[in-house]
Design an enzyme around this catalytic site. Structure first.
Site, PDB file in Angstrom:
ATOM      1  CE  LYS A  31     -20.532  12.643 -11.720  1.00 14.73           C
ATOM      2  NZ  LYS A  31     -21.160  13.083 -10.361  1.00 14.73           N
ATOM      3  CE  LYS A  68     -25.843   1.348 -17.224  1.00 11.74           C
ATOM      4  NZ  LYS A  68     -27.642   0.604 -16.441  1.00 11.74           N
ATOM      5  CE  LYS A  71     -28.586  14.556 -11.722  1.00  8.94           C
ATOM      6  NZ  LYS A  71     -27.273  14.486 -11.713  1.00  8.94           N
TER       7      LYS A  71
HETATM    8  P1  TYM Z   1     -24.867   9.474  -6.578  1.00  6.00           P
HETATM    9  O1  TYM Z   1     -25.938   7.981  -6.606  1.00  6.00           O
HETATM   10  O2  TYM Z   1     -25.505  10.219  -7.544  1.00  6.00           O
HETATM   11  O3  TYM Z   1     -23.389   9.230  -6.335  1.00  6.00           O
HETATM   12  C1  TYM Z   1     -23.386   7.885  -5.147  1.00  6.00           C
HETATM   13  C2  TYM Z   1     -21.939   7.570  -4.569  1.00  6.00           C
HETATM   14  O4  TYM Z   1     -21.018   7.739  -5.999  1.00  6.00           O
HETATM   15  C3  TYM Z   1     -20.045   8.712  -6.533  1.00  6.00           C
HETATM   16  N1  TYM Z   1     -20.376   9.144  -7.640  1.00  6.00           N
HETATM   17  C4  TYM Z   1     -18.911   8.462  -7.825  1.00  6.00           C
HETATM   18  N2  TYM Z   1     -17.144   8.267  -7.110  1.00  6.00           N
HETATM   19  C5  TYM Z   1     -16.530   8.096  -8.170  1.00  6.00           C
HETATM   20  N3  TYM Z   1     -16.358   8.430  -9.450  1.00  6.00           N
HETATM   21  C6  TYM Z   1     -17.196   8.543 -10.478  1.00  6.00           C
HETATM   22  N4  TYM Z   1     -17.685   8.862 -11.517  1.00  6.00           N
HETATM   23  C7  TYM Z   1     -18.617   8.182  -9.392  1.00  6.00           C
HETATM   24  N5  TYM Z   1     -19.539   8.746  -9.639  1.00  6.00           N
HETATM   25  C8  TYM Z   1     -20.799   8.833  -8.386  1.00  6.00           C
HETATM   26  C9  TYM Z   1     -20.880   9.709  -5.722  1.00  6.00           C
HETATM   27  O5  TYM Z   1     -19.762  10.998  -4.727  1.00  6.00           O
HETATM   28  C10 TYM Z   1     -21.466   9.104  -4.152  1.00  6.00           C
HETATM   29  O6  TYM Z   1     -20.485   8.982  -2.896  1.00  6.00           O
HETATM   30  N6  TYM Z   1     -26.032  13.061  -3.559  1.00  6.00           N
HETATM   31  C11 TYM Z   1     -25.516  11.298  -3.199  1.00  6.00           C
HETATM   32  C12 TYM Z   1     -26.658  10.563  -2.385  1.00  6.00           C
HETATM   33  C13 TYM Z   1     -26.889  11.106  -1.084  1.00  6.00           C
HETATM   34  C14 TYM Z   1     -25.823  10.956   0.243  1.00  6.00           C
HETATM   35  C15 TYM Z   1     -27.112  11.545   0.822  1.00  6.00           C
HETATM   36  C16 TYM Z   1     -25.032  10.237  -0.212  1.00  6.00           C
HETATM   37  C17 TYM Z   1     -28.623  10.807  -0.909  1.00  6.00           C
HETATM   38  N7  TYM Z   1     -28.404  11.589   0.615  1.00  6.00           N
HETATM   39  C18 TYM Z   1     -26.658  11.666   2.064  1.00  6.00           C
HETATM   40  C19 TYM Z   1     -24.192  10.882   1.339  1.00  6.00           C
HETATM   41  C20 TYM Z   1     -24.639  11.028   2.217  1.00  6.00           C
HETATM   42  C21 TYM Z   1     -25.466  11.099  -4.666  1.00  6.00           C
HETATM   43  O7  TYM Z   1     -24.853  11.725  -5.582  1.00  6.00           O
HETATM   44  O8  TYM Z   1     -25.392   9.870  -5.248  1.00  6.00           O
END
Ligand code: TYM
Length: 325
Positions: A192, A195, A110
């Site tokens: 990966k 969006k 990031k």
């Molecule tokens: P975020 O919003 O980036 O992603 C949400 C979830 O989607 C999964 N993900 C994917 N899985 C498979 N293939 C992909 N291309 C892909 N893109 C996204 C992410 O692994 C995630 O599970 N930091 C976290 C949000 C968060 C969180 C937490 C999660 C904040 N606090 C506590 C668990 C526990 C996140 O990346 O969200």
């Protein structure tokens, strides 16, 4: 057993988010105590439009409902409405080595992507995530592969805190889906699906049939014609096979057999049909829920109340242990 996970409200959910996380959540709500969060405080660590944040939060709540989360069976709420997340973050900051944060892959990525706004919140993102998890004495955290390192940090911080102040937190386990832990971009199957990185390589959960067709037909495949799973040599077709398998419920081996003497085009046509049919009910339900904003907001309000009770009890103990009471 308690399960906790979350998603940032940064716009429309894509099938990577769905297959990597929410699909597992829906299964867990039947057998565990589940808490799912819309993590708005994480969403503001990268550039965003304040005027759109509330709309995105509501959209995410609707997406949770559409994907099958049932407010009678699990708790879901908005992170910023339970202030304890921020308080615990501060305490965990005092025991988290900066070196741990500097080596986080997501922070490095990031920082490259948003060179103009490498803020302290972005570096601290994993500590806030650890607070989310530890606050609820979580056993299991179902996430996609990209979040594994962050959950491991939550474990490290739980251990460190317990050693220093006495047993306070459970050590959470990460749970990755057996397949679909990393759905790849349709345009660049070595990256990966995301969006913000490339919308053309990404299928939204509410994508129209026309857009699904266009994106799948344009999806990058690999040299040769054989429909065979090999993520190293054939990442494009392997990714499409994974998506097909997860939506159709058919094992990848079975799909390889079904498409043995058929080309990529035929396989893509089948995937398009499958995706259109699978996502159609999601689009319908979203449309219906968009007109029921009061109902959705009430679900979030009730979720906050329930989450707050658990969070408050953990924090009472934490403050005592730290010596603040
Ligand atoms: P975020 O919003 O980036 O992603 C949400 C979830 O989607 C999964 N993900 C994917 N899985 C498979 N293939 C992909 N291309 C892909 N893109 C996204 C992410 O692994 C995630 O599970 N930091 C976290 C949000 C968060 C969180 C937490 C999660 C904040 N606090 C506590 C668990 C526990 C996140 O990346 O969200």
């Amino acid at each position: 057993m308690r399960v906790f996970s979350g998603i940032r409200p940064t716009g429309e959910l894509h099938i990577g988010n769905y297959l990597g996380s929410i699909k597992q959540w829906v299964e867990f709500q039947e057998k565990a105590e589940c808490i799912f969060c819309i993590v708005d405080l994480h969403a503001i660590t990268t550039p965003y439009n304040p005027r759109e944040l509330q709309k995105n939060i509501l959209e995410m709540a609707i997406a949770y409902l559409v994907a099958g989360l049932d407010p009678e069976k699990c708790i879901f709420f908005v992170q910023s409405t339970v202030k304890e997340h921020l308080e615990l973050t501060w305490f965990l900051n005092t025991i988290c080595p900066i070196s741990e944060l500097n080596r986080m892959t997501q922070f490095k990525e990031k920082s490259k992507q948003f060179k103009e706004s490498i803020n302290a919140g972005l570096l601290d993102y994993p500590v806030l995530m650890a607070s989310d998890i530890l606050l609820y004495q979580t056993d299991l955290v179902p996430v996609g592969k990209d979040q594994k390192q962050h959950v491991e940090l939550a474990r490290t911080l739980a251990r460190k805190f317990n050693r220093k102040f006495g047993k306070t937190f459970k050590e959470p386990q990460v749970l990755l889906p057996k397949i679909g832990e990393k759905i790849m971009s349709l345009q660049n199957p070595r990256k990966k699906m995301s969006k913000t990185d490339d919308p053309k390589g990404c299928i939204g959960l509410f994508e129209t049939p026309e857009a699904i067709e266009e994106k799948i037909m344009a999806a990058v495949t690999d040299p040769g014609k054989i429909i065979k799973y090999d993520s190293m040599k054939k990442p494009g077709i392997s990714n499409l096979l994974t998506i097909h398998s997860l939506f159709s419920g058919k094992p990848i081996k079975g799909l390889e057999k079904n498409f043995r003497n058929k080309g990529y085009k035929e396989f893509k046509k089948s995937l398009i049909k499958l995706l259109i049919n699978s996502l159609e009910p999601f689009r319908k339900k979203r449309k219906e829920l968009l007109s029921r904003e009061v109902y959705v907001r009430e679900i979030l309000k009730q979720g906050t109340k329930k989450a707050q009770m658990v969070a408050a009890s953990t924090m009472e103990n934490v403050r005592k242990k730290i010596g603040l009471v």
